[in-house]
Scaffold this motif. Sequence first.
Motif, PDB file in Angstrom:
ATOM      1  N   CYS A  68       7.711  53.193 119.191  1.00 42.48           N
ATOM      2  CA  CYS A  68       7.418  51.758 119.267  1.00 42.48           C
ATOM      3  C   CYS A  68       7.164  51.238 120.677  1.00 42.48           C
ATOM      4  O   CYS A  68       6.496  50.220 120.829  1.00 42.48           O
ATOM      5  CB  CYS A  68       8.529  50.955 118.603  1.00 42.48           C
ATOM      6  N   LEU A  69       7.668  51.877 121.706  1.00 41.14           N
ATOM      7  CA  LEU A  69       7.529  51.340 123.058  1.00 41.14           C
ATOM      8  C   LEU A  69       6.056  51.148 123.419  1.00 41.14           C
ATOM      9  O   LEU A  69       5.681  50.128 123.994  1.00 41.14           O
ATOM     10  CB  LEU A  69       8.220  52.251 124.074  1.00 41.14           C
ATOM     11  N   HIS A  70       5.219  52.099 123.043  1.00 41.29           N
ATOM     12  CA  HIS A  70       3.783  52.017 123.377  1.00 41.29           C
ATOM     13  C   HIS A  70       3.074  50.891 122.628  1.00 41.29           C
ATOM     14  O   HIS A  70       2.003  50.471 123.028  1.00 41.29           O
ATOM     15  CB  HIS A  70       3.094  53.354 123.095  1.00 41.29           C
ATOM     16  N   ASP A  71       3.651  50.393 121.540  1.00 37.77           N
ATOM     17  CA  ASP A  71       3.058  49.299 120.749  1.00 37.77           C
ATOM     18  C   ASP A  71       3.415  47.922 121.296  1.00 37.77           C
ATOM     19  O   ASP A  71       2.843  46.922 120.856  1.00 37.77           O
ATOM     20  CB  ASP A  71       3.540  49.355 119.299  1.00 37.77           C
ATOM     21  N   MET A  72       4.358  47.854 122.194  1.00 35.81           N
ATOM     22  CA  MET A  72       4.860  46.561 122.666  1.00 35.81           C
ATOM     23  C   MET A  72       3.948  45.962 123.726  1.00 35.81           C
ATOM     24  O   MET A  72       3.407  46.670 124.568  1.00 35.81           O
ATOM     25  CB  MET A  72       6.270  46.723 123.223  1.00 35.81           C
ATOM     26  N   GLU A  96       8.525  58.907 121.538  1.00 32.35           N
ATOM     27  CA  GLU A  96       7.150  58.419 121.553  1.00 32.35           C
ATOM     28  C   GLU A  96       6.210  59.523 121.080  1.00 32.35           C
ATOM     29  O   GLU A  96       6.572  60.701 121.110  1.00 32.35           O
ATOM     30  CB  GLU A  96       6.759  58.011 122.985  1.00 32.35           C
ATOM     31  N   PRO A  97       4.996  59.161 120.668  1.00 30.37           N
ATOM     32  CA  PRO A  97       4.028  60.198 120.325  1.00 30.37           C
ATOM     33  C   PRO A  97       3.808  61.123 121.516  1.00 30.37           C
ATOM     34  O   PRO A  97       3.719  60.665 122.650  1.00 30.37           O
ATOM     35  CB  PRO A  97       2.750  59.417 120.006  1.00 30.37           C
ATOM     36  N   PHE A  98       3.730  62.421 121.254  1.00 31.48           N
ATOM     37  CA  PHE A  98       3.539  63.362 122.345  1.00 31.48           C
ATOM     38  C   PHE A  98       2.175  63.158 122.984  1.00 31.48           C
ATOM     39  O   PHE A  98       1.157  63.063 122.305  1.00 31.48           O
ATOM     40  CB  PHE A  98       3.648  64.816 121.880  1.00 31.48           C
ATOM     41  N   ALA A  99       2.176  63.102 124.295  1.00 31.72           N
ATOM     42  CA  ALA A  99       0.931  63.029 125.055  1.00 31.72           C
ATOM     43  C   ALA A  99       1.140  63.667 126.413  1.00 31.72           C
ATOM     44  O   ALA A  99       2.206  63.537 127.017  1.00 31.72           O
ATOM     45  CB  ALA A  99       0.491  61.575 125.236  1.00 31.72           C
ATOM     46  N   ASN A 100       0.123  64.352 126.865  1.00 30.63           N
ATOM     47  CA  ASN A 100       0.113  64.839 128.240  1.00 30.63           C
ATOM     48  C   ASN A 100      -0.341  63.696 129.141  1.00 30.63           C
ATOM     49  O   ASN A 100      -0.895  62.699 128.672  1.00 30.63           O
ATOM     50  CB  ASN A 100      -0.838  66.036 128.357  1.00 30.63           C
ATOM     51  N   ASP A 101      -0.123  63.842 130.417  1.00 33.19           N
ATOM     52  CA  ASP A 101      -0.479  62.783 131.354  1.00 33.19           C
ATOM     53  C   ASP A 101      -1.981  62.672 131.608  1.00 33.19           C
ATOM     54  O   ASP A 101      -2.481  61.596 131.918  1.00 33.19           O
ATOM     55  CB  ASP A 101       0.261  62.974 132.686  1.00 33.19           C
ATOM     56  N   LYS A 102      -2.706  63.780 131.474  1.00 35.28           N
ATOM     57  CA  LYS A 102      -4.141  63.777 131.740  1.00 35.28           C
ATOM     58  C   LYS A 102      -4.923  63.721 130.425  1.00 35.28           C
ATOM     59  O   LYS A 102      -4.621  64.461 129.478  1.00 35.28           O
ATOM     60  CB  LYS A 102      -4.547  65.032 132.503  1.00 35.28           C
ATOM     61  N   PHE A 103      -5.937  62.878 130.404  1.00 38.71           N
ATOM     62  CA  PHE A 103      -6.792  62.712 129.226  1.00 38.71           C
ATOM     63  C   PHE A 103      -7.275  64.053 128.675  1.00 38.71           C
ATOM     64  O   PHE A 103      -7.138  64.338 127.483  1.00 38.71           O
ATOM     65  CB  PHE A 103      -7.986  61.817 129.596  1.00 38.71           C
ATOM     66  N   GLU A 104      -7.819  64.890 129.542  1.00 35.90           N
ATOM     67  CA  GLU A 104      -8.404  66.150 129.092  1.00 35.90           C
ATOM     68  C   GLU A 104      -7.380  67.087 128.461  1.00 35.90           C
ATOM     69  O   GLU A 104      -7.734  67.947 127.650  1.00 35.90           O
ATOM     70  CB  GLU A 104      -9.161  66.857 130.236  1.00 35.90           C
ATOM     71  N   LEU A 135      -0.369  50.165 126.407  1.00 34.81           N
ATOM     72  CA  LEU A 135      -0.114  51.573 126.719  1.00 34.81           C
ATOM     73  C   LEU A 135      -0.823  52.513 125.759  1.00 34.81           C
ATOM     74  O   LEU A 135      -1.322  53.551 126.159  1.00 34.81           O
ATOM     75  CB  LEU A 135       1.391  51.875 126.661  1.00 34.81           C
ATOM     76  N   GLY A 136      -0.826  52.193 124.493  1.00 32.20           N
ATOM     77  CA  GLY A 136      -1.420  53.073 123.495  1.00 32.20           C
ATOM     78  C   GLY A 136      -0.563  54.290 123.223  1.00 32.20           C
ATOM     79  O   GLY A 136       0.438  54.541 123.898  1.00 32.20           O
ATOM     80  N   ALA A 137      -0.944  55.046 122.209  1.00 33.58           N
ATOM     81  CA  ALA A 137      -0.146  56.188 121.751  1.00 33.58           C
ATOM     82  C   ALA A 137      -0.293  57.419 122.641  1.00 33.58           C
ATOM     83  O   ALA A 137       0.312  58.435 122.367  1.00 33.58           O
ATOM     84  CB  ALA A 137      -0.523  56.546 120.317  1.00 33.58           C
ATOM     85  N   GLN A 138      -1.093  57.348 123.676  1.00 35.30           N
ATOM     86  CA  GLN A 138      -1.287  58.495 124.557  1.00 35.30           C
ATOM     87  C   GLN A 138      -0.873  58.161 125.985  1.00 35.30           C
ATOM     88  O   GLN A 138      -1.557  58.510 126.942  1.00 35.30           O
ATOM     89  CB  GLN A 138      -2.741  58.953 124.504  1.00 35.30           C
ATOM     90  N   ALA A 139       0.258  57.489 126.104  1.00 33.29           N
ATOM     91  CA  ALA A 139       0.707  57.042 127.423  1.00 33.29           C
ATOM     92  C   ALA A 139       1.092  58.198 128.332  1.00 33.29           C
ATOM     93  O   ALA A 139       0.846  58.157 129.526  1.00 33.29           O
ATOM     94  CB  ALA A 139       1.879  56.070 127.275  1.00 33.29           C
ATOM     95  N   GLY A 140       1.712  59.218 127.817  1.00 33.06           N
ATOM     96  CA  GLY A 140       2.158  60.342 128.627  1.00 33.06           C
ATOM     97  C   GLY A 140       3.480  60.055 129.320  1.00 33.06           C
ATOM     98  O   GLY A 140       3.874  58.915 129.535  1.00 33.06           O
ATOM     99  N   GLU A 141       4.158  61.136 129.673  1.00 34.15           N
ATOM    100  CA  GLU A 141       5.494  61.033 130.268  1.00 34.15           C
ATOM    101  C   GLU A 141       5.492  60.265 131.587  1.00 34.15           C
ATOM    102  O   GLU A 141       6.373  59.443 131.839  1.00 34.15           O
ATOM    103  CB  GLU A 141       6.071  62.430 130.478  1.00 34.15           C
ATOM    104  N   LYS A 142       4.513  60.515 132.436  1.00 35.53           N
ATOM    105  CA  LYS A 142       4.473  59.849 133.739  1.00 35.53           C
ATOM    106  C   LYS A 142       4.380  58.331 133.578  1.00 35.53           C
ATOM    107  O   LYS A 142       5.146  57.589 134.197  1.00 35.53           O
ATOM    108  CB  LYS A 142       3.286  60.370 134.559  1.00 35.53           C
TER     109      LYS A 142
END
Length: 172
Positions: A68-72, A96-104, A135-142
């Motif tokens: 939920c944090l990324h939806d706020m 949170e949904p898993f995401a890496n820090d870099k788009f690629e 933030l969206g669901a692909q915010a990443g850890e950083k």
Amino acid sequence: MRARFLDLILAKAFPKSTFFGFGYDGPSIERARALAKAEGVADRATFETATAKTYPGRDYDLVTFFDCLHDMGDPAGAAAHVHRSLRKDGTWMVVEPFANDKFEDNLNPVGRIFYAASTMICTPASLSQEVGLGLGAQAGEKRLTEVIKQGGFSRVRRAAETPFNLILEARP
């Protein structure tokens, strides 16, 4: 199949503990209350309508946020509220949904699904709220760590991960 709420599962597993569930959706809160009564844990699992920046109480040992944090709209404001509500030695668990820090690094089957959901659901939801960080669901850890630290937390670490979730532990 009956809906399950984590607070109910935990209340059954840890009968000497007390659990408080907060959410902004009134019907979900009513459903959780009914399930707590049916499961026999209403004496130690209570549910109230509140937002992440307004839930009541202080000196919590553990506060949890699930997907939920990324939806706020104001995740840093929510982080600051969590920081104020924890005991000095308390913990905030952020799933949170898993995401890496870099788009690629997110261009894999799961990342692509998460980007699609984020574009249609998460980002518009955030942008429609106060602050509208998006933030969206692909915010990443950083990026998540930056937002959490803006709320006053000094220690953030990756506690665990799955292909679908990133679990962060934040401490004051």
